[in-house]
Scaffold this motif. Structure first.
Motif, PDB file in Angstrom:
ATOM      1  N   LEU A   1     -14.639 -42.593  44.168  1.00 42.08           N
ATOM      2  CA  LEU A   1     -15.808 -43.362  43.734  1.00 42.08           C
ATOM      3  C   LEU A   1     -15.880 -44.696  44.479  1.00 42.08           C
ATOM      4  O   LEU A   1     -16.954 -45.117  44.917  1.00 42.08           O
ATOM      5  CB  LEU A   1     -15.746 -43.600  42.227  1.00 42.08           C
ATOM      6  CG  LEU A   1     -16.131 -42.378  41.378  1.00 42.08           C
ATOM      7  CD1 LEU A   1     -15.911 -42.670  39.910  1.00 42.08           C
ATOM      8  CD2 LEU A   1     -17.577 -41.994  41.631  1.00 42.08           C
TER       9      LEU A   1
ATOM     10  N   TYR B   1     -17.082 -44.050  47.966  1.00 42.09           N
ATOM     11  CA  TYR B   1     -18.529 -43.837  48.072  1.00 42.09           C
ATOM     12  C   TYR B   1     -19.291 -45.158  48.111  1.00 42.09           C
ATOM     13  O   TYR B   1     -20.232 -45.315  48.883  1.00 42.09           O
ATOM     14  CB  TYR B   1     -19.029 -42.995  46.894  1.00 42.09           C
ATOM     15  CG  TYR B   1     -18.894 -41.512  47.096  1.00 42.09           C
ATOM     16  CD1 TYR B   1     -19.485 -40.885  48.185  1.00 42.09           C
ATOM     17  CD2 TYR B   1     -18.188 -40.730  46.198  1.00 42.09           C
ATOM     18  CE1 TYR B   1     -19.364 -39.513  48.371  1.00 42.09           C
ATOM     19  CE2 TYR B   1     -18.061 -39.367  46.369  1.00 42.09           C
ATOM     20  CZ  TYR B   1     -18.650 -38.767  47.467  1.00 42.09           C
ATOM     21  OH  TYR B   1     -18.528 -37.413  47.638  1.00 42.09           O
TER      22      TYR B   1
ATOM     23  N   TRP C   1     -21.558 -46.331  51.220  1.00 42.01           N
ATOM     24  CA  TRP C   1     -22.980 -46.617  51.033  1.00 42.01           C
ATOM     25  C   TRP C   1     -23.300 -48.007  51.573  1.00 42.01           C
ATOM     26  O   TRP C   1     -24.306 -48.200  52.258  1.00 42.01           O
ATOM     27  CB  TRP C   1     -23.338 -46.501  49.556  1.00 42.01           C
ATOM     28  CG  TRP C   1     -24.782 -46.785  49.270  1.00 42.01           C
ATOM     29  CD1 TRP C   1     -25.300 -47.902  48.676  1.00 42.01           C
ATOM     30  CD2 TRP C   1     -25.902 -45.952  49.571  1.00 42.01           C
ATOM     31  NE1 TRP C   1     -26.651 -47.818  48.585  1.00 42.01           N
ATOM     32  CE2 TRP C   1     -27.068 -46.628  49.129  1.00 42.01           C
ATOM     33  CE3 TRP C   1     -26.039 -44.703  50.166  1.00 42.01           C
ATOM     34  CZ2 TRP C   1     -28.336 -46.083  49.270  1.00 42.01           C
ATOM     35  CZ3 TRP C   1     -27.323 -44.168  50.300  1.00 42.01           C
ATOM     36  CH2 TRP C   1     -28.443 -44.850  49.854  1.00 42.01           C
TER      37      TRP C   1
ATOM     38  N   THR D   1     -26.384 -52.644  47.389  1.00 43.31           N
ATOM     39  CA  THR D   1     -26.269 -51.354  46.659  1.00 43.31           C
ATOM     40  C   THR D   1     -26.905 -50.222  47.409  1.00 43.31           C
ATOM     41  O   THR D   1     -27.986 -49.815  47.150  1.00 43.31           O
ATOM     42  CB  THR D   1     -26.816 -51.419  45.208  1.00 43.31           C
ATOM     43  OG1 THR D   1     -27.985 -52.208  45.168  1.00 43.31           O
ATOM     44  CG2 THR D   1     -25.754 -51.973  44.328  1.00 43.31           C
TER      45      THR D   1
END
Ligand code: SF4
Ligand code: SF4
Ligand code: SF4
Lengths: 46, 348, 397
Positions: free
Chosen positions: A26, A29, A33, A46
């Protein structure tokens, strides 16, 4: 490490690692991103 | 339209991951035989006479509270009982096609214990001796182990408000660690209970069936039930007649939950991929739509914003005096009234 | 706004909830002095009762509105649901917070609830998975809820930081929800011998997850109906304007998901070969659950959203919510231990039910307390102009 004789012990061991990997995944990721979008228009993360 | 697609995707992905998990499990060729030379007990129900000596012995070696009715009171057998927080083992009487039969119940010390698999604090341990023991010091008292055990063995001290715990047979782990016999086995006057290495006990059981085919049904209960148990049974009648379910299946607890557990990391692994993808698509659409409207909206917005600013500051000054919450709503309404035209367009 | 009737309603509400809370406190005292044996009908054969079946299973399923609404708005870009997000997040947060609260009654040593995560993790247990995810998700929901509190308190900077995290938090929420909603169903996969074959399925986790989606959406509609009735005055224009759209959109979405659910339930029956049980008494129960509480509301939702019949949709949402409760009760209590003779079956005691009602009352009370103070049903005027979510930020430039 001791030899593993039962499926239960095997799963206990493998699931321990899997939960750790899930946590790392997690985090990975999010970082990925951020990397992917870092050259987009500057205003958003984000 | 879009919403439909999204829900469809969710459903599809959910099913997909389950399917993947199922395959992954089927593909796993890992097989475990359990601890070599672990112990077990063979209970030959054709020999059991329902004397309750094992119950008494168990009560003594485990220092459990004295029961209301003494152990030599055989009237107790008239009602079917189960293990409780004060009795690790009980003997029941059954009317069968071959007359009265008795059977002792206690923890079967499964080779792959469901209780251990279910416990979320690892309170149960499958020991190399074959016994399954419980550690009170971590137990939360969730009672999932009781839900999980197909044999309905673990009992709970329901009346203890502060430190309730699970109570169940330990296979007399402290005694067998010293090389002694479990209390109940020691006490049995009829040798209906035989303690030994499980592999040997299976052989003994087979031999008995071979020698006395009329006396026994051709089944060793516990050889494969729920993945196999350390405590195995020889019966003279089909197992349901002595209160043992024959529909438990042979899959062990970790096999039963393996599929669902295997799906979990797939969700963590694939959901972010899917969701960021959907997000990117919806954002892209937004952007195109916005680009088209930008021209028209900008002008209107600037004006509306200026108007709103004026009203807002006026209202905010007033707000000092009156109830704040009410004003917030009122102001918001005013702002929106003036900005209505461009805003609805902008968000459409 | 008619102040009098509102005050009257408020008083009646206060009196009733006062009585319930008092009764709840009495039972709480008994629970922690006499143990579970003193207040519940649980026994060694029936270790889980209404506190798990209702407070945990239904509580978590019905709090699913948080992740469905925020996912619809922030991930799927359905901006028209924006004003529904805050009430949904608040309901979900309170729902989960009180699920955890209610667990303190059910487990034997509540102070050890952190043990699975911090002391002795039993990772082979599906309950571990549920515990971990609920713990993390309560935290996520709490953070998602904080902007409202920060606006109320006037902490602008920290609010901005949290708002920037919206997308990450939303995705995290969906992941965690998928995991624990499904794992709650998977809890029962360990006991094929105890759960009636009509309900037992290896698809249980999928069923629980999919049903949580429409449970959450129906709860948003249902709770919105109540809020509109009792707290109309607190809502701003955006909220009121968007409300009907939310109801229609969610009704259509829910009807679609419910049709999918009916379909996969039938697949499950056929793949496990359990359809033969349909002619038994349990079969009747199963069909009632599937047809009257899922297929029927799915159709009503469909008709309602097509004809823009809000009233029909609102009643349907109640039917769907009841259907979820019915399903969770069936799995955890009615069809569980089906093999035991009826004398050994479980039926909740009055005191167990009192605690469950007590918990619901607490949720409603806290919900009222928060919504009458913080900007939940309206946008705070000082923050209205900057859009909440990163996705829509571009507008205005
Ligand atoms: S019989 Fe029940 S309590 Fe005993 S080891 Fe097996 S699952 Fe655990
Ligand atoms: S009651 Fe105790 S031993 Fe049983 S599963 Fe829960 S924590 Fe583990
Ligand atoms: S093995 Fe020990 S604890 Fe288990 S029933 Fe026999 S005497 Fe009791």
């Amino acid at each position: 490490m001791d030899a593993i004789y039962t499926l239960h012990d095997f799963m206990l061991n493998s699931k321990n690692w899997i939960y750790i990997l899930m946590g790392l995944g997690l985090i990975m990721y999010v970082c990925w991103w951020l990397f992917l979008t870092s050259r987009d228009e500057p205003k958003r993360i984000t | 339209m879009q919403r439909r697609k999204f829900l469809g995707l969710l459903g599809a992905a959910g099913l997909m991951t389950t399917a993947v998990a199922g395959q992954a499990q089927a593909a796993g060729s890992k097989h475990f035989e359990g601890y070599p030379d672990s112990f077990g007990v063979l209970h030959d129900t054709t020999r059991c006479i329902g004397c309750r000596k094992c119950e008494a012995a168990c009560n003594t070696v485990n220092k459990l509270p004295k029961p209301d009715k003494p152990f030599d009171d055989l009237k107790v057998l008239e009602t079917e009982r189960r293990t409780t927080d004060t009795a690790y083992t009980v003997v029941n009487k059954y009317e069968t096609s071959k007359g009265l039969k008795f059977r002792k119940i206690q923890c079967n010390h499964c080779l792959e214990p469901a209780c251990a698999s279910a416990c979320f604090v690892k309170a149960f341990t499958k020991n190399p001796t074959g016994s399954v023991t419980y550690d009170e010091s971590v137990c939360v008292g969730c009672r999932y182990c009781m839900v999980a055990c197909s044999f309905n063995i673990p009992a709970y001290t329901y009346n203890d408000p502060i430190t309730p715990k699970i109570m169940k047979c330990t296979m007399c782990q402290p005694l067998i660690a010293e090389g002694k016999l479990p209390g109940c086995v020691e006490a049995c006057p009829k040798e209906a209970l035989t303690f030994g290495k499980r592999v040997d006990l299976i052989k003994v059981a087979r031999e008995r069936i071979r020698q006395y085919p009329d006396r026994y049904v051709d089944q060793i209960y516990g050889e494969r039930e729920m993945g196999g148990t350390a405590w195995i049974y020889l019966n003279g009648v089909p197992s349901p007649e002595v209160g043992m379910r024959d529909d438990l299946g042979v899959a062990s607890a970790p096999e039963l939950t393996g599929g669902a557990l295997a799906t979990v990391p797939m969700i963590v692994g694939l959901w972010p991929v899917l969701l960021t993808g959907i997000y990117a698509v919806s954002k892209r659409k937004d952007k195109i739509a916005k680009e088209e409207k930008r021209q028209a909206v900008t002008a209107a917005l600037t004006k509306a914003a200026a108007d709103a600013e004026v009203k807002l500051s006026a209202a905010l000054t007033k707000a000092e005096v009156e109830n704040k919450k009410q004003i917030e709503v009122a102001v918001k309404k005013a702002v929106e009234e003036s900005a209505k035209q461009p805003k609805t367009e902008g968000e459409a | 706004m008619s102040q009098d009737t509102a005050a009257g309603k408020g008083n009646l509400f206060n009196i009733i909830s006062g009585i319930i809370i008092l009764a709840g406190l009495v039972v709480t005292f008994l629970r922690f002095t006499q143990g579970l044996g003193g207040v519940t009908n649980l026994d060694n054969n029936n270790p889980w009762g209404v506190w798990i079946g209702f407070d945990l299973l239904c509580g978590v399923a019905l709090a699913a509105g948080g992740y469905t609404t925020s996912a619809a708005c922030y991930i799927f870009g359905l901006k028209r649901f924006h004003s529904a997000v805050r009430p949904a997040i608040l309901t979900a947060f309170l729902g989960y917070a009180f699920v955890v609260f209610a667990l303190h009654y059910d487990v034997g040593r509540p102070w050890r609830l952190p043990y699975p995560i911090f002391v002795s993790p039993g990772t082979t247990s599906l309950l571990f998975e549920v515990g971990l995810c609920v713990f993390l998700y309560v935290s996520v929901l709490f953070i998602e809820f904080t902007p409202a509190a920060f606006e109320w308190l006037g902490f602008k900077k920290i609010r901005k930081v949290v708002v920037k995290l919206t997308l990450a938090l939303t995705i995290m929420g969906v992941i965690l929800s998928t995991m624990h909603q499904s794992s709650l169903g998977a809890l029962f996969t360990i006991a094929p011998s105890k759960l009636h074959p009509l309900w037992y399925s290896t698809y249980l986790p999928v069923y629980f997850f999919i049903s949580s989606i429409f449970a959450g959406m129906s709860m948003v509609i249902f709770e919105g109906t109540l809020s509109h009735h009792y707290m109309h005055g607190l809502m701003d224009k955006t909220h009121l304007d968007e409300a009907d759209g939310v109801v229609l959109g969610f009704a259509r979405g829910a009807s679609m998901v419910m049709m999918g659910y009916v379909f996969i339930k039938i697949i499950g029956l056929v793949s496990d070969g359990t359809w033969q049980y349909l002619s038994s008494g349990y079969g009747l129960l199963f069909l009632t659950e599937l047809l009257c509480f899922v297929a029927l509301p799915a159709m009503l939702y469909g008709i309602g959203s097509r004809e823009k019949n809000l009233k029909l949709i609102r009643w349907t949402s109640l039917l769907t919510v009841l259907g979820i409760v019915f399903n969770r009760f069936n799995i955890s209590m009615v069809a569980f231990n089906y093999q035991l003779p009826s004398s050994q079956r479980y039926f909740p005691s009055l005191m167990e039910i009192v605690i469950s009602i007590f918990v619901v009352t607490l949720i409603v009370t806290v919900f009222r307390f928060i919504t009458t103070r913080m900007p939940i049903f309206y946008e705070h005027p000082e923050y209205a102009e900057h859009e909440e979510e990163p996705a829509a930020h571009g507008h205005g430039h």
